[in-house]
Design an enzyme around this catalytic site. Structure first.
Site: not given
Ligand SMILES: [Zn+2]
Ligand SMILES: [Zn+2]
Ligand SMILES: [Zn+2]
Ligand SMILES: [Zn+2]
Lengths: 155, 155, 155, 155
Positions: B62-63, B65-67, B72, B74
């Site tokens: 689940v990504e 916009a703030s990397y 992840c 797992e």
């Molecule tokens: Zn930041």
């Molecule tokens: Zn990971």
């Protein structure tokens, strides 16, 4: 078979790192604990990095009231070095106040690994409290089967 | 010497995990990629966990916009399982759309390790894209010299 | 001017959320604290999410020996819901054992915001310990001038 | 009502920050983008911090093949400053290559907030690409109802 704990003698066990450089890495990792902001864990951690340009970068853990916002000593040292123009590393040392030799957490291993391409041979010196003993491993040994920038398309 | 890639035959290579359980872990890790929210990396990852109570938990990345806000597959699976009462694990499988066998990042290894005490023997099945091959390692092998809850005073 | 603390009366203060839904959000956020794994902070946090499909997802904080590996209750609930097919949200509630009303940390606000586009009007119910009082704000109020998926090219 | 975008005139809009200090904060935040390691997002971010001792600290984002391992420019600058003995801040500026004014993500707001006690009045200067316009807010405005070190028992 994992590498064994070694006594500190002042002699560098790392090819390409002189005795003086090794001694400085050790003393600065221990000294860096004094820079820690760790009011939640009360567990100061210090890190020193020797870059290929001869510079040393010191890091310490910076914790947060939101525990997940904590940044470890090793990651602090890495981002300091990288954003100060010293992103090629010769060796990294870490120390805590534990009696046993300290090792980087998985998060830090992943961040260290990003800057250890391509052969992952960066030496990690894991010290005990006062630097009288240490374990020496490469980042590749600490994070086997890892992935990094070479594994993603980063056009 | 790292474990080698093995062909998938449907036979479980893990003591205590039946063939059926192994097959389900594999197919569900692959299926879980469909649950991914990865608009930034375009790199879906799926994870399945078999708990000792026989339940399966599926996770995907689940990504954000703030990397740095990305979680992840797992870790998603671990926190789902732990907060659903299935915190004792028998095996974990992971799959990406890469042609080579996938492995958990260091962050995830640290989070998996938290729930693998005391002997760190949890098997991690690292699959290729469609499950035709895999690498099998324990969390202890993937994160040697790690530290976890047993190493901190958690009174 | 920040919204004020309100007493809990069982009446929903949120348009589109019924009294029953509101009561369930509150009781489940409190109940979810029981799912917490927080041996380091000893500070359990519970979260409940009501999705537009009528489902409730419960989350709790899952801490780690490496403090930065901690995942809060709100993020746990978000990744559970998103990877279970319930990614459109009507409201989110959070509770701790503090006497004052709890609020999400910045990390969680960023992760909640990712799934609150485009108008950021998702209501966040910030409860005290036993749900007798709460503060109600939208995610847009809690994270003003934020950026999200709409602000990045996510082709 | 959120603060409006202001044109850059070189005059400091911040009490206690001189025109020269303000100009340096702006130019260094823009310059700091050159220190970015962002092969995944291709989105460099720069940050500068002015500490009460008169020193400036520059940070940039340091990304990771595991997206969650990314550390933003603002957090990089904060941990650099804190572990270099400059942990009392007068102002922080941030710049990206976006045409609109940049704002810190929620993770960074939480980390900045940790060092902004007790009154949360630290000014955050959010610049556009080349510093011709900016939005000015305090960390307290950017993270309302936040919690920090004062809210936890940190004996
Ligand atoms: Zn930041
Ligand atoms: Zn990971
Ligand atoms: Zn670490
Ligand atoms: Zn949080």
């Amino acid at each position: 078979m994992l590498p064994q704990t070694q006594p500190y003698t002042g002699k560098s066990p790392i090819v390409g790192v002189t005795d003086t450089e090794f001694q400085r890495l050790v003393s600065r990792a221990i000294e860096a604990k004094g820079l820690s902001y760790s009011p939640y864990s009360h567990f100061p951690v210090g890190c020193s990095i020797l870059s290929t340009d001869g510079s040393y970068t010191l890091g310490a853990n910076v914790e947060n009231a939101s525990y997940g916002g904590a940044i470890c000593a090793e990651r602090t040292a890495i981002v300091k070095a990288v954003t100060s123009g010293h992103s090629k590393f010769k060796a990294l040392a870490v120390s805590t106040n534990s009696n046993t030799c300290s090792s980087p957490c998985g998060i830090c291993r992943q961040v260290i690994r990003e800057f250890s391409s391509p052969n992952l041979s960066l030496p990690i010196i894991m010290l005990d409290k006062d630097g009288s003993e240490f374990v020496l491993m490469t980042i590749g040994q600490l994070l086997p089967l890892s992935f990094g920038p070479d594994d993603l398309a980063t056009s």
